[in-house]
Write a protein that holds these residues in place. Structure first.
Motif, PDB file in Angstrom:
ATOM      1  N   THR A 436      -0.334  12.388  -5.053  1.00 42.58           N
ATOM      2  CA  THR A 436       0.999  11.790  -5.186  1.00 42.58           C
ATOM      3  C   THR A 436       1.948  12.383  -4.154  1.00 42.58           C
ATOM      4  OG1 THR A 436       0.654  11.469  -7.556  1.00 42.58           O
ATOM      5  CG2 THR A 436       2.929  11.384  -6.762  1.00 42.58           C
ATOM      6  N   GLU A 439       1.082  10.902  -0.796  1.00 45.55           N
ATOM      7  CA  GLU A 439       1.591   9.518  -0.691  1.00 45.55           C
ATOM      8  C   GLU A 439       3.068   9.511  -0.301  1.00 45.55           C
ATOM      9  OE1 GLU A 439       1.916   5.468  -3.440  1.00 45.55           O
ATOM     10  OE2 GLU A 439       0.625   7.143  -4.049  1.00 45.55           O
ATOM     11  N   LEU A 477      -4.444   4.181   0.007  1.00 48.57           N
ATOM     12  CA  LEU A 477      -3.240   4.649   0.691  1.00 48.57           C
ATOM     13  C   LEU A 477      -3.029   3.903   2.010  1.00 48.57           C
ATOM     14  CD1 LEU A 477      -3.508   8.542   0.183  1.00 48.57           C
ATOM     15  CD2 LEU A 477      -1.834   7.012  -0.849  1.00 48.57           C
ATOM     16  N   TYR A 481       0.299   1.367   2.768  1.00 43.91           N
ATOM     17  CA  TYR A 481       1.340   1.695   3.747  1.00 43.91           C
ATOM     18  C   TYR A 481       1.010   1.210   5.158  1.00 43.91           C
ATOM     19  CZ  TYR A 481       3.117   4.574  -0.019  1.00 43.91           C
ATOM     20  OH  TYR A 481       3.615   4.992  -1.237  1.00 43.91           O
TER      21      TYR A 481
END
Length: 508
Positions: A436, A439, A477, A481
């Motif tokens: 987390t 990220e 991920l 993104y």
């Protein structure tokens, strides 16, 4: 009860084990870089006085200032204002419009900033806390304790024989010098007036040397070094009720033998040199007991166990039945386990030298009489300890709270250091928590730099966790993104850390 003192001496440390019935109950460790301080006398300078906590902080020449509570400042203190003088806080005169001299009110602080005074260490410094100090100076000898600037006479409470107590008190009254107090120690039982007088004369000469040195030394200097740990243990603990003293060092054996010949020749038959090749602590199973004392969980004979959690503010102890299985009534089984745990806890508190607040969570008992039995057992076991303690009754939650006197850092802090990985927390972030954080870092990095081709450096274990499965966490991920992510294994990085950099600019 069989009582033994076993000493192991090496180039790096000296360890002294106190055993009762072949069980380790106390352990003292002294290293050259960390010598015992309790009993040392310093010429200190009051740095500041804090009325809010009713204490003063005194510079004694160490990294941390000593802590001097107002409660440990006696009625008379030795201060230095060009000449050494004893100032009575009750009788210090002052002038006011020609009126008669009268004692000042005690509402204010008993010391002032900048004042140079003589102080004695009562507790070792620990972590961020400086040494605890007192102005009530005392010099322990073999048979008595000399208390300068005092007029009291005391006899050890451990001397139970009324006739002997009376004899020693009369002797103390006849020997007491003017301006000094005397406390007769337990080992004085049966010793003659000449032996005790010789001890007193030695202490008086020592005090005279302390006064002379304090006059010429600057503040922040050591004035008097008390006996080393080994000497103090022999002086304070090697009494007639000890069955044997064993040491594995010929040099130390010679020093102790010379001391005993001078002050306690009657104890010589109980003193011996260990000559076997097997380490002395292995022979007497002490090394194994030390390892247990550093463990978090202690197993009991019945299958139950006790867990010690030591934190900054207190020590929490949890009692569990564990593998213990019994056909008896649950209440009686819980009572047996709690009573056994009380004995184990008292011994471990003494062995680990745990001080401060201790909270014990015993197995719940419904009957008030059973709760009182457990607390009574704990109290009896704690009375075997030389450290002062105070204990409260068990409450409705099965909790027992007590405080134990702290004299030196506990065994845990002598044998271990704070983990550089977790900084003493004992835990590290979960892998999901770190992902987390990764990220959020990717999102922030992309927003600030506009870069889409990234390198992520993590531990090999976290790299495997990120690549696990067809729809791996790393792929998710990248899709989320719109970046390309090259994962690099870095064995030198900490478990909870990671590093993100651009593949072309190498910007971290």
């Amino acid at each position: 009860m069989l009582k033994e003192i076993i000493i192991s001496d090496s180039s790096s440390e000296t360890r002294i084990a106190i055993c009762e019935d072949r069980e380790l109950v106390e352990l003292y460790v002294e290293r050259p870089e960390n010598e015992r301080m309790v009993g040392d006398i310093y010429k200190g300078k009051v740095e500041n006085v804090v009325d809010a906590i009713r204490a003063a902080f005194v510079d004694i020449g160490m990294n941390l200032n000593g802590f001097l509570p107002f409660a440990d400042i006696g009625d008379q203190i030795v201060e230095f204002s060009g000449l050494a003088e004893t100032v009575s806080l009750e009788e210090e005169p002052f002038k006011r419009r020609g009126r008669r001299k009268r004692p000042p009110k005690k509402k204010g602080a008993p010391v002032r900033a900048g004042q140079e005074i003589l102080v004695q260490v009562t507790k070792e410094p620990i972590r961020t806390k400086g040494a605890r100090l007192t102005t009530d100076i005392s010099l322990p000898g073999r048979f008595l304790v000399l208390v300068p600037n005092n007029n009291t006479i005391g006899v050890s409470r451990k001397i139970s024989n009324a006739r002997e107590r009376s004899r020693l008190r009369r002797l103390a009254v006849s020997l007491k010098p003017e301006g000094f107090g005397l406390i007769i120690r337990t080992v004085a039982v049966g010793h003659s007036a000449n032996e005790i007088r010789t001890d007193l004369e030695y202490l008086l000469r020592t005090w005279k040397r302390i006064e002379e040195k304090a006059m010429i030394e600057k503040s922040g200097r050591l004035i008097y070094k008390d006996a080393g740990m080994t000497s103090s243990i022999i002086r304070d603990l090697f009494s007639p009720d000890i069955d044997r003293l064993l040491v594995d060092s010929r040099k130390l054996y010679g020093e102790i033998r010379k001391y005993l010949k001078d002050v306690a020749p009657n104890l010589m038959p109980k003193f011996d040199l260990y000559k076997d090749k097997t380490p002395i602590f292995d022979t007497y199973n002490i090394e194994e007991e030390i390892e247990k004392s550093l463990a978090r969980k202690i197993w009991m004979k019945g299958g139950g166990h006790v867990i010690f959690d030591q934190v900054e503010a207190m020590v929490v102890v949890d009692v569990n039945s564990g593998r213990s299985v019994s056909q008896k009534d649950h209440e009686l089984h819980a009572l047996e386990t709690d009573i056994q745990a009380a004995q184990v806890i008292a011994r471990q508190l003494r062995l680990r030298d745990i001080g401060g607040i201790v909270v014990i969570d015993f197995i719940d008992l419904s009957q008030d009489s059973h709760r009182k039995k457990v607390v009574a057992k704990l109290r009896r076991e704690l009375q075997k300890d030389r450290a002062a303690f105070d204990i409260l009754p068990m409450n409705d939650f099965g909790l027992v709270s007590l405080t134990r006197e702290r004299i030196r850092p506990s065994l845990l802090y002598q044998y271990s250091e704070v983990c550089p990985r977790c900084n003493g927390l004992g835990r590290i972030p979960a892998k999901s928590t770190i992902i987390t954080q990764i990220e959020r870092a990717i999102q922030k990095y992309k927003t600030e730099t506009g870069k889409r081709r990234l390198i992520l450096r993590v531990t090999p274990a976290l790299a495997a966790y990120l690549k696990e499965g067809i729809r791996s966490r790393a792929r998710r991920l990248m899709w989320k993104y719109f970046v390309t992510l090259k994962i690099v294994k870095d064995p030198d990085i900490r478990d909870e850390d990671f590093l993100i950099e651009s593949s072309d600019m190498k910007k971290e």
